[in-house]
Write a protein that holds these residues in place. Sequence first.
Motif: not given
Length: 791
Positions: A213, A218-220, A243, A247, A273, A277, A280
């Motif tokens: 993430y 804010e992209e996975y 999501i 993204k 995922l 997030k 991080e």
Amino acid sequence: MAKQILGTSVKRREDPKLLRGEAEFVADINLPNMLHAAILHSTEAHALIKGIDTSAAEKMPGVVKVITGADTSSILPLPVIMNPGGAEAKFPPHPYGLPGAQTVLATDKVRYVGDFVAVVVAETREQAYDALAGIKIEYEPLPVVVDAEEAVKDTAPQLHDAVPGNLNQYASYGDKEATDKAIAAAEVVVNKRIRIPRVMANSSETRGTIGDYNPETEEYTLWTNTQIPHGNRFLLSQLVMGIPYNKLRVIVPYTGGSFGSKGYLYQETAIMLFLAKQLERPVKWIDTRQGLARTTVHCHDHIHYVTIAGSKDGEIAALKCTNYANLGAYPATNGPGAPTSLTGRSITGSYAIPNPFYEVYCAFTNTVQTGPLRGAGRAEAHFTMERMVDMFAAEIGMDPAEVRRKNMVPPDRFPYDNGLGWTYDTGNYEVALDKALDAIDYKNISSRSAEAKARGKRLGVGIGSYTAIAGVGPCSVMASKIGLNGSTWGSAHVRVHPTGDVSIMMGTQPHGQGHETTFAQIAAQALGVDMEQIEILHSDTKGAIFAQGSYGSRSFSVEGATVHKACEKINDKARKLAAYMFQVPEENVVVEDGNFYPQGSPDNAKTLKDLALALWYAWDLPPDIEPGLEVIVFFDPPDFNYPFGTHIALVEVDEGTGEVELIRYVAVNDFGNVGNPMVVDGQTHGNIHLGISEALYESTIYDADGQLLSDDYTTYPIARASGLPNFELDRTVTPTPHNPLGAKGAGDVSNPPVAPAVVNAVCNALSDLGVRHLDMPLTPEKVWRAMNSNN
């Protein structure tokens, strides 16, 4: 004349990287600052979760985070996309009102050994797995049911409040009343209970997933070894995690086999995922071999009550089958489709049976979910059909080959409506049967029995014929007859660069089938360019058109046909520009082997590269031609295609030990037009190996308490290469009209006849002892007991 490359045995372009160890699998990917996850499985088959204590695990070396079901309430339950039963089917709930499956981590209850309960994230994989022992769970055991037939009884324990009686759905195909009347009027009636044992897909690579993430964008990004990357992207973003679609990027590295087992949406994709997030940092999970057995979707586990009826001269008048199908504790993403439509509509196999009827009870039990494996649904149907044909032949004293010949759909009846929902496209079944019989020297096999007997062996021969639905693609039929909540068309994006090189973004996901080779062959043939000039792009959803993935023997006949159609459009545009350049009508431009020239003037030719460059410059184009040589094409075939064939097994059974030795194996298949014979032969070899292994060795075993007793290679045997004969392959060619290549599916369709051929051969070897049927697997002990039984 254009050189012929399509239909020839070109060596696979994928192999050098694999042979040199340069291919990168999920386990090989290491991102900066990456964490590692381990997943705790339930040790109980059915129990309430009274409490979870993670405090000890959280203090163990390297542990960064421990989560349980209470931490994942923002993640929605997994969805189910296949529901043949429609509104009357019962599923676990999903907030969006569609069919649901399990939550990513169990919350109040576990329903099978292997259910995900908690996740440990640590600095190393070893630390994460070590910390699992620090999690303490208090369970309150509940009653367990592992058998589908038992699960739908009134006395069975209930798995889901929303599914009364554990019955996910009941489905039926055919005319029950007409079938019952035909059975009542028949001269000969044979009844049998046949169990198709549960098996698992022991691919060389277990499941694996990495989640990442980027908090700034804010992209996975998800790396996972799935057969359906675009499907995972859509389902995760829209139905599980909320999501934004744009993204989420899904990337599939090299995949070490699947056989269908990686064609689902699994819990760990959302979990990784979610954790990425939260922390991080990238989070990686690689499953263990035991984990594969306990959580990767299994297959089969059917109980068939079957009746076949007909005349004493060998004509089959009716077939009736009642199936109790085990779905496991939850429905897999497309799990209900296999025992319903795929088995039910395929139960008549290659035969013109005027009165067929099939019904199925799909039940939830305290076991791992089941779903499609190679030959999904069709394998169960053909095993039952081919065993019943042999028992019918034995009952009337007729050679089983002649019973097949008498009842096969004749060539003049195609297209043929089998009365259950499939319309077979083309075929000449008797030719394939005869080629197989001739190859095995069927007429003279009985003369070898005495020689085998002198060596303490019993000789047996068995036939397995099949007609298998393939080429999953007709969207309206998939929706109306199989209950798919989705689409299955093909897609292709073909770009000819100004250099004459070609890039193709294809709509199917390879996991060992040789797509980079066969798709390049299609384009090389259609465009007249060298294969070295063609790159095949796949396995990454970023910047690519939506694609469907690989399953149901669809890649070549649907996605390959889409590439072919796209190349035709490329040629059409290039021809149009050539006509403008030559100042002749379009119909007067000849396209041959990548050259475009006016009729009668082959020396005055423009190459595809010339025209691509001119379209790139766009200095002199007519007003109705846009710059660039690039197309996006979709193809929704009008119907499925139906490959067919006959396989024959020759076995020797040791009278002292019951051990079965496969002496010869002949397989005659018809896949329509074949793109790469060597690749297709490799697929066929794999299908035969799998079918032999199922027939003789494989079975996933649960005890009455729901404990999985066969969760590694010491308890779950598979056939070794040293125990297999050389496979003797031949083909007939009957093109389908349902795609421009005339190709039929070849990926998994030659698996269904294998197990019945082997089991028929063993039962043939024991027939003088009164053995009518043995359920798979035919272990030496089972065969020895049958030989030494008084029954």
